[in-house]
Design a protein around this motif. Structure first.
Motif, short mmCIF file in Angstrom:
data_model
loop_
_atom_site.label_atom_id
_atom_site.label_comp_id
_atom_site.label_asym_id
_atom_site.label_seq_id
_atom_site.Cartn_x
_atom_site.Cartn_y
_atom_site.Cartn_z
N ALA A 133 -28.95 -73.44 4.84
CA ALA A 133 -29.26 -73.39 3.40
C ALA A 133 -28.16 -72.68 2.63
O ALA A 133 -27.74 -73.15 1.55
N GLY A 134 -27.68 -71.56 3.15
CA GLY A 134 -26.63 -70.83 2.47
C GLY A 134 -25.34 -71.62 2.37
O GLY A 134 -24.70 -71.68 1.31
N LEU A 135 -24.95 -72.27 3.47
CA LEU A 135 -23.71 -73.04 3.46
C LEU A 135 -23.84 -74.28 2.59
O LEU A 135 -22.87 -74.69 1.93
N ALA A 136 -25.01 -74.91 2.57
CA ALA A 136 -25.20 -76.08 1.72
C ALA A 136 -25.05 -75.72 0.25
O ALA A 136 -24.39 -76.44 -0.53
N LEU A 137 -25.65 -74.61 -0.17
CA LEU A 137 -25.50 -74.16 -1.56
C LEU A 137 -24.05 -73.85 -1.89
O LEU A 137 -23.55 -74.23 -2.96
N ALA A 138 -23.37 -73.16 -0.97
CA ALA A 138 -21.96 -72.84 -1.20
C ALA A 138 -21.14 -74.11 -1.32
O ALA A 138 -20.22 -74.21 -2.16
N GLY A 139 -21.46 -75.13 -0.50
CA GLY A 139 -20.74 -76.39 -0.57
C GLY A 139 -20.99 -77.14 -1.87
O GLY A 139 -20.06 -77.68 -2.47
N VAL A 140 -22.24 -77.17 -2.31
CA VAL A 140 -22.56 -77.84 -3.57
C VAL A 140 -21.79 -77.18 -4.72
O VAL A 140 -21.19 -77.87 -5.57
N GLY A 141 -21.79 -75.85 -4.75
CA GLY A 141 -21.07 -75.16 -5.82
C GLY A 141 -19.59 -75.46 -5.81
O GLY A 141 -18.98 -75.71 -6.86
N SER A 142 -18.99 -75.47 -4.62
CA SER A 142 -17.55 -75.79 -4.52
C SER A 142 -17.28 -77.22 -4.96
O SER A 142 -16.27 -77.49 -5.62
N GLY A 143 -18.17 -78.13 -4.58
CA GLY A 143 -17.98 -79.52 -4.95
C GLY A 143 -18.07 -79.75 -6.45
O GLY A 143 -17.33 -80.55 -7.02
N VAL A 144 -18.98 -79.05 -7.11
CA VAL A 144 -19.12 -79.17 -8.56
C VAL A 144 -17.93 -78.56 -9.28
O VAL A 144 -17.38 -79.15 -10.24
N ALA A 145 -17.50 -77.38 -8.84
CA ALA A 145 -16.44 -76.66 -9.56
C ALA A 145 -15.04 -77.14 -9.20
O ALA A 145 -14.15 -77.15 -10.06
N GLY A 146 -14.83 -77.55 -7.94
CA GLY A 146 -13.48 -77.84 -7.47
C GLY A 146 -12.71 -78.87 -8.26
O GLY A 146 -11.56 -78.61 -8.68
#
Length: 487
Positions: A345-358
């Motif tokens: 769950a933690g890594l998925a959220l971190a990935g979503v955030g990076s994907g949106v911002a990157g």
């Protein structure tokens, strides 16, 4: 050019699943394991600016081919490493090859796609990289379990071979051709500065933060980086046009991304040890941890590629970094009794955030760079990220090591407190030491929670920088370079 990015990402992510196995094979300390990671990152970051100039002047395809050859040969030599020192040296050589590869990939995207289409192009670029992020650790973990840690380096060889064939057949040659030359003294200064800074952070837990060796390394770093800045400011044709940093888009997005990667850069380094040595997972099961992270990046990139057209880059960067902070908050809650679901769950959220911002962050940085200096701009963008990763692995790794040692029982020999793996090996060496193993796992889990909490703070700080520094309105093509002069 998209096939290049996964090869480099695979190397960055797959190595983390082999960290415990490398530590056991060479009886390496936490500092040595950090050096295995950071030898690549520091050289990579130190040479990116020079590589950007090389690609602009001598041709981007030619530079990529040379970099891939160096990367592939160094990977094969790393797999045959007889000692941890050899492995660190080969990782540094791999960094040389990767530095030659990376700036050209973004430079080609900048040349091909106009400004409004770049977020979508960068989103696809990020999504393809995420496939490598997911596949690499899974394959690497399987190789570590079935064979040895050397497999994580050998898998680079076929990836490089395929990339070379694709580059030679499909990618046209491009260059700036404005005669801007190399600056070897400047290259030495910037590489020495970052090396000294990262070395000081890595060795601080062992030597002491106020020791002569650590302070000397820090002073060398500061002096070298100041010298590099002065040299660039005085040069009529600098490697780095410092005027770029007067642009809020370039400086604000660059600083925000660098702060963010301080948090994200050390995540898999720490979690790989937690999953294998605290929870008892295999290397392959540890590799599965990268799947929700990569899936999150792909999902976030689907949003991050389209949302800027409607909401603007500023909103996407701020929102993405805030979501990443939420992911780190979940990871900070891990304990020795936590399960895989919390990690996912933690890594998925971190990935979503990076994907949106990157995509928006990258587009914002490169949108402030004149097209003829795309190689330099791409190199600077990568340098900011790689420096953040190096500081994350070194700095947060040092926090982890210091907190871990401080929580262990008194009276243990030095070699038994250098890492969690070393403590567990020491605990197996005598009767009645099972309590020590449990204490060590608990101490590592607590130390990991502390570092992840720092990751939350770093992600929120990056969001705050983006919120305050980035312009709400996208500049037009005519406004993009006003006030900065020819770069």
């Amino acid at each position: 050019m998209r096939q290049l990015r996964p090869g480099i990402v695979v190397d960055n992510t797959v190595l983390h699943v082999a960290v415990p196995a490398i530590g056991a094979a060479f009886e390496a300390s936490t500092g040595q394991l950090q050096a295995v990671i950071d030898a690549y990152v520091v050289v990579f970051a130190g040479l990116l600016i020079t590589a950007g100039v090389v690609s602009d002047r001598y041709g981007r395809r030619r530079t990529v081919v040379a970099g891939l050859l160096v990367f592939g040969v160094a990977s094969a030599l790393a797999a045959a490493a007889p000692s941890v020192g050899w492995l660190i040296a080969m990782r540094a050589l791999m960094g040389v090859g990767a530095a030659l590869v990376m700036p050209a990939t973004l430079a080609v995207l900048v040349a091909v796609f106009p400004g409004r289409e770049r977020p979508r192009a960068f989103a696809v670029w990020s999504a393809v990289a995420s496939v490598g992020m997911a596949a690499g650790p899974l394959l690497g973990g399987a190789l570590v379990d079935a064979w040895s840690w050397a497999g994580v380096f050998l898998i680079n060889v076929p990836v490089v071979t395929v990339a070379l064939v694709g580059i030679v057949r499909l990618v046209p040659e491009t260059r700036a051709g404005d005669g801007r030359g190399l600056d070897l003294p400047g290259t030495v200064l910037v590489t020495a500065g970052m090396t000294g800074l990262v070395w000081a952070l890595i060795e601080a837990p062992a030597y002491g933060y106020t020791s002569t060796a650590v302070l000397t390394g820090a002073l060398v770093a500061v002096a070298a980086l100041i010298g590099f800045g002065v040299r660039q400011a005085r040069s009529p044709v600098p490697m780095v046009d410092l005027r770029l940093y007067r642009d809020r888009r370039f400086s604000g997005a660059s600083f925000a991304v660098a702060v963010m990667t301080v948090a994200t850069g050390s995540t898999l380094f720490i979690l790989s040890q937690y999953l294998q040595l605290v929870l008892g997972y295999s290397a392959f099961e540890t590799g599965l941890a990268a799947v929700p992270l990569a899936a999150g990046v792909v999902a976030g990139s689907a949003v991050g590629g389209r949302a800027p057209a409607r909401f603007g880059s500023w909103a996407c960067v701020v929102a993405g970094f805030a979501v990443t902070a939420a992911g780190f908050a979940v990871l900070a809650s891990l304990s020795e009794g936590s399960g895989y679901a919390t990690v996912s769950a933690g890594l998925a959220l971190a990935g979503v955030g990076s994907g949106v911002a990157g995509p928006s962050a990258t587009s914002t940085v490169l949108g402030a760079v004149p097209p003829e200096r795309a190689g330099m701009g791409s190199a600077l963008n990568d340098t900011h990220q790689q420096l953040g990763i190096a500081l994350g692995v070194a700095g947060l790794g040092s926090v982890l090591a210091t907190a871990y040692r401080g929580a262990l029982p008194d009276g243990l020999p030095d070699h038994a407190v250098s890492s969690l793996g070393a403590t567990l090996s020491y605990a197996e060496g005598g009767a009645g030491r099972s309590a020590l193993a449990e204490s060590a796992r608990s101490a590592f889990a607590d130390a990991q929670s502390l570092t992840m909490a720092i990751g939350v703070a770093a992600a929120l700080a990056a969001a705050a920088v983006a919120f305050l520094a980035l312009p709400r309105r996208e500049p037009s093509g005519e406004e993009a370079y006003v006030g900065r002069g020819e770069a």
